[in-house]
Design a protein around this motif. Structure first.
Motif, PDB file in Angstrom:
ATOM      1  N   GLY A 141      20.889   3.904   4.550  1.00  0.00           N
ATOM      2  CA  GLY A 141      19.453   3.722   4.737  1.00  0.00           C
ATOM      3  C   GLY A 141      18.845   3.084   3.506  1.00  0.00           C
ATOM      4  O   GLY A 141      19.487   2.949   2.465  1.00  0.00           O
ATOM      5  N   LEU A 142      17.587   2.678   3.632  1.00  0.00           N
ATOM      6  CA  LEU A 142      16.874   2.122   2.484  1.00  0.00           C
ATOM      7  C   LEU A 142      16.548   3.237   1.504  1.00  0.00           C
ATOM      8  O   LEU A 142      16.230   4.347   1.917  1.00  0.00           O
ATOM      9  CB  LEU A 142      15.549   1.533   2.955  1.00  0.00           C
ATOM     10  N   PRO A 143      16.592   2.966   0.218  1.00  0.00           N
ATOM     11  CA  PRO A 143      16.127   3.982  -0.729  1.00  0.00           C
ATOM     12  C   PRO A 143      14.617   4.149  -0.576  1.00  0.00           C
ATOM     13  O   PRO A 143      13.940   3.220  -0.138  1.00  0.00           O
ATOM     14  CB  PRO A 143      16.465   3.363  -2.092  1.00  0.00           C
ATOM     15  N   SER A 144      14.118   5.315  -0.915  1.00  0.00           N
ATOM     16  CA  SER A 144      12.665   5.487  -0.879  1.00  0.00           C
ATOM     17  C   SER A 144      12.077   4.848  -2.134  1.00  0.00           C
ATOM     18  O   SER A 144      12.793   4.578  -3.109  1.00  0.00           O
ATOM     19  CB  SER A 144      12.311   6.972  -0.848  1.00  0.00           C
ATOM     20  N   LEU A 145      10.777   4.652  -2.097  1.00  0.00           N
ATOM     21  CA  LEU A 145      10.085   4.097  -3.258  1.00  0.00           C
ATOM     22  C   LEU A 145      10.315   5.010  -4.470  1.00  0.00           C
ATOM     23  O   LEU A 145      10.593   4.540  -5.581  1.00  0.00           O
ATOM     24  CB  LEU A 145       8.592   3.989  -2.925  1.00  0.00           C
ATOM     25  N   ALA A 146      10.226   6.317  -4.229  1.00  0.00           N
ATOM     26  CA  ALA A 146      10.402   7.290  -5.317  1.00  0.00           C
ATOM     27  C   ALA A 146      11.829   7.214  -5.874  1.00  0.00           C
ATOM     28  O   ALA A 146      12.021   7.270  -7.100  1.00  0.00           O
ATOM     29  CB  ALA A 146      10.098   8.695  -4.819  1.00  0.00           C
ATOM     30  N   ALA A 147      12.801   7.042  -4.995  1.00  0.00           N
ATOM     31  CA  ALA A 147      14.186   6.963  -5.462  1.00  0.00           C
ATOM     32  C   ALA A 147      14.387   5.738  -6.363  1.00  0.00           C
ATOM     33  O   ALA A 147      15.232   5.743  -7.257  1.00  0.00           O
ATOM     34  CB  ALA A 147      15.136   6.918  -4.275  1.00  0.00           C
ATOM     35  N   LEU A 148      13.586   4.715  -6.125  1.00  0.00           N
ATOM     36  CA  LEU A 148      13.675   3.513  -6.974  1.00  0.00           C
ATOM     37  C   LEU A 148      12.904   3.710  -8.284  1.00  0.00           C
ATOM     38  O   LEU A 148      12.952   2.860  -9.171  1.00  0.00           O
ATOM     39  CB  LEU A 148      13.107   2.296  -6.239  1.00  0.00           C
ATOM     40  N   GLY A 149      12.176   4.833  -8.350  1.00  0.00           N
ATOM     41  CA  GLY A 149      11.428   5.127  -9.577  1.00  0.00           C
ATOM     42  C   GLY A 149      10.014   4.562  -9.573  1.00  0.00           C
ATOM     43  O   GLY A 149       9.417   4.370 -10.630  1.00  0.00           O
ATOM     44  N   PHE A 150       9.471   4.291  -8.369  1.00  0.00           N
ATOM     45  CA  PHE A 150       8.126   3.703  -8.287  1.00  0.00           C
ATOM     46  C   PHE A 150       7.165   4.624  -7.548  1.00  0.00           C
ATOM     47  O   PHE A 150       7.574   5.504  -6.790  1.00  0.00           O
ATOM     48  CB  PHE A 150       8.181   2.335  -7.592  1.00  0.00           C
TER      49      PHE A 150
END
Ligand code: FAD
Length: 483
Positions: free
Chosen positions: A187-196
């Protein structure tokens, strides 16, 4: 036999050069996007572009699945991750579309040599431009440095090719070669998982993904015929608002050029030709950056690097006033508010604010360029740099010497009723049209009636244009001496 398409700024599953060539030349094709930590780590934690990309990838993933494939998404340093992924998947080649930015070229060179060591190839294609690099040259086979002759040669070449240069790549024809999802599809990473952190992108109602790009184009085409008349007025819905989609490849440049050419054959088509011209500017600046990568840090015309810009504490304060929309010049401040609140700025206002920074505040164009780079959703190194150097008069421009915009007359001319100013500076909304372009000249009674105290509700001008103009003439004299 097996290959990998590495998506970067081409987030669509149709009319895609690298995807088409990979499918045509391979039995099985994987698709991947890497959230490159080398790029992401340098960004502020709130960045509309990261959300725009996530939305585009969600759609790209769905589109690829519909065609029988899937999208692998990772969060890592792309220069290492791509060779690693290529070896995990056991592909023979990685397919990409050309990127003309110096850092991207360095990254692609590193990836190509890492792949080569493992016996694999990096194959790169033209996709984001109609003509790139050396494809449009002068009669003496040299790259152009002035737009109009470039544009004429560009159009000649386009017409000589019939529809060849704007034909879509028929990805669908070979779609059965897409490697099916399997267990690698994540799945796509979440925005939070990307650190944003979330921004106001959704609240702005900006259409995202390939469907958003298509929607904006359909919305624009009925207006294209009048583009030449409407494009300069920021309060009017004149331009296409497609720049962010062009930046991330959720529209195809070939589709846009084709639709513009079709519209040019219809009656009342002047606007379509003007719009095509803007797309040619985009190719022009890609070409300039390709041939002169030094412009990323230096003046295109080297003698302009002799200019001594303002520096020190006072200069930094002026810069902060410009960034924070409190110069006291309403059109400039409204424009900067538009940028800060939405990540978009109308083209006329990019020229006005850039001219103001360099010619009124006497600040280095690179400061403004960097601020735009951070905040524009459609940030494109080539066009942003070209626009800034144009404003600073150090760029590719046929104009002799340089011009200085008057921020007040620009305002009177292009936002005559102050509609745009009122939208972004509501504190000035009640000023009459005549006073809104230069509130410090308004009669005290006018200000009072509008409920404005200058210096409290709205900034006093940080400088006087006429004095700044004199300083600029003196500052730029060092250029004239060597010409
Ligand atoms: P439209 O008017 O609908 O034009 C259609 C497309 O043509 C644009 O999306 C863009 O891809 C291209 N285009 C239009 N004008 C230009 C131009 N002058 N130069 C190159 N391409 C053009 N454009 C960017 O895409 N990214 C930038 O970072 C950028 N920075 C700029 C900085 C300055 C100082 C200036 C003066 C201009 C800059 N531009 C930049 C060009 C232009 O302002 C934007 O492309 C345009 O405002 C985007 O809105 P639109 O899509 O509605 O444009």
């Amino acid at each position: 036999d097996k290959s990998l398409v590495w998506f970067r700024r081409d987030l669509r599953a149709f009319d895609h050069a690298a995807l088409y060539h990979a499918l045509k030349q391979s039995r099985s094709v994987y698709c991947a996007f890497i959230f490159d930590t080398e790029i992401l780590d340098a960004l502020p934690r709130r960045d509309r572009r990261v959300e725009f990309i996530l939305a585009a990838l969600a759609e790209l993933g769905r589109d690829l699945e519909r065609l029988g494939g899937s999208l692998i998404v990772r969060h890592a340093a792309a220069a290492q991750e791509i060779p690693k992924l290529a070896s995990e998947l056991g592909v023979d080649a990685v397919f990409v579309n050309h990127d003309y930015e110096p850092q991207a070229i360095a990254r692609d060179t590193a990836v190509a040599s890492a792949l080569k060591e493992a016996g694999r190839r990096l194959l790169a294609f033209k996709d984001q431009a109609i003509f790139e690099k050396d494809e449009v040259l002068s009669q003496s086979a040299r790259p152009f440095s002035v737009f109009t002759p470039y544009k004429n040669a560009w159009l000649r070449k386009l017409h000589e090719g019939g529809d060849f240069f704007v034909k879509p790549y028929p990805v669908d024809a070979y779609a059965d070669r897409l490697a099916s999802p399997g267990r690698r599809a994540t799945g796509l990473p979440s925005l939070a998982a990307l650190g944003f952190e979330p921004t106001n992108l959704n609240a702005l109602g900006m259409p995202t993904g390939a469907s958003g790009g298509a929607k904006l184009l359909e919305d624009f085409l009925p207006r294209i015929g009048r583009y030449h008349e409407t494009r300069d007025f920021p309060a009017v819905k004149g331009p296409s608002y497609l720049s962010t989609h062009l930046r991330f490849g959720t529209v195809s440049i070939r589709t846009l050029a084709r639709r513009a050419l079709e519209a040019m054959h219809l009656p009342g088509s002047s606007g379509a030709a003007t719009w095509l011209s803007e797309l040619i500017w985009r190719d022009f600046y890609f070409m300039i950056l390709h041939h002169h990568p030094r412009v990323a840090t230096q003046a295109f015309k080297p003698e302009y690097d002799r200019i001594r810009w303002e520096d020190g504490e006072a200069a930094r304060e002026l810069f902060a006033a410009w960034c924070e929309a409190r110069t006291g010049y309403p059109l400039v401040d409204a424009a900067m508010a538009q940028l800060n609140q939405t990540g978009y700025m109308h083209n006329r206002l990019r020229m006005v604010t850039a001219s103001f920074l360099t010619k009124d505040l006497g600040l280095d164009w690179r400061w403004g360029e960097a601020y735009f780079a951070l905040h524009l959703n459609d940030f494109e190194l080539s066009s942003n740099n070209g626009g800034w150097q144009w404003a600073a008069s150090s760029g590719c421009d046929a104009q002799p010497y340089f011009r200085i915009f008057n921020p007040v007359t620009q305002s009177e001319k292009f936002d005559p009723e102050g509609k745009f100013i009122r939208r972004y500076l509501p504190q000035l909304a009640r000023l009459p049209n005549k006073a809104i372009h230069a509130p410090w000249l308004a009669k005290p009674a006018q200000l009072e009636a509008a409920g404005i105290a200058l210096g409290r509700d709205y900034a006093l001008p940080v400088m006087q244009h006429d004095e700044a103009r004199q300083r600029t003439l003196a500052r730029y004299a060092v250029v004239k001496k060597v010409q």
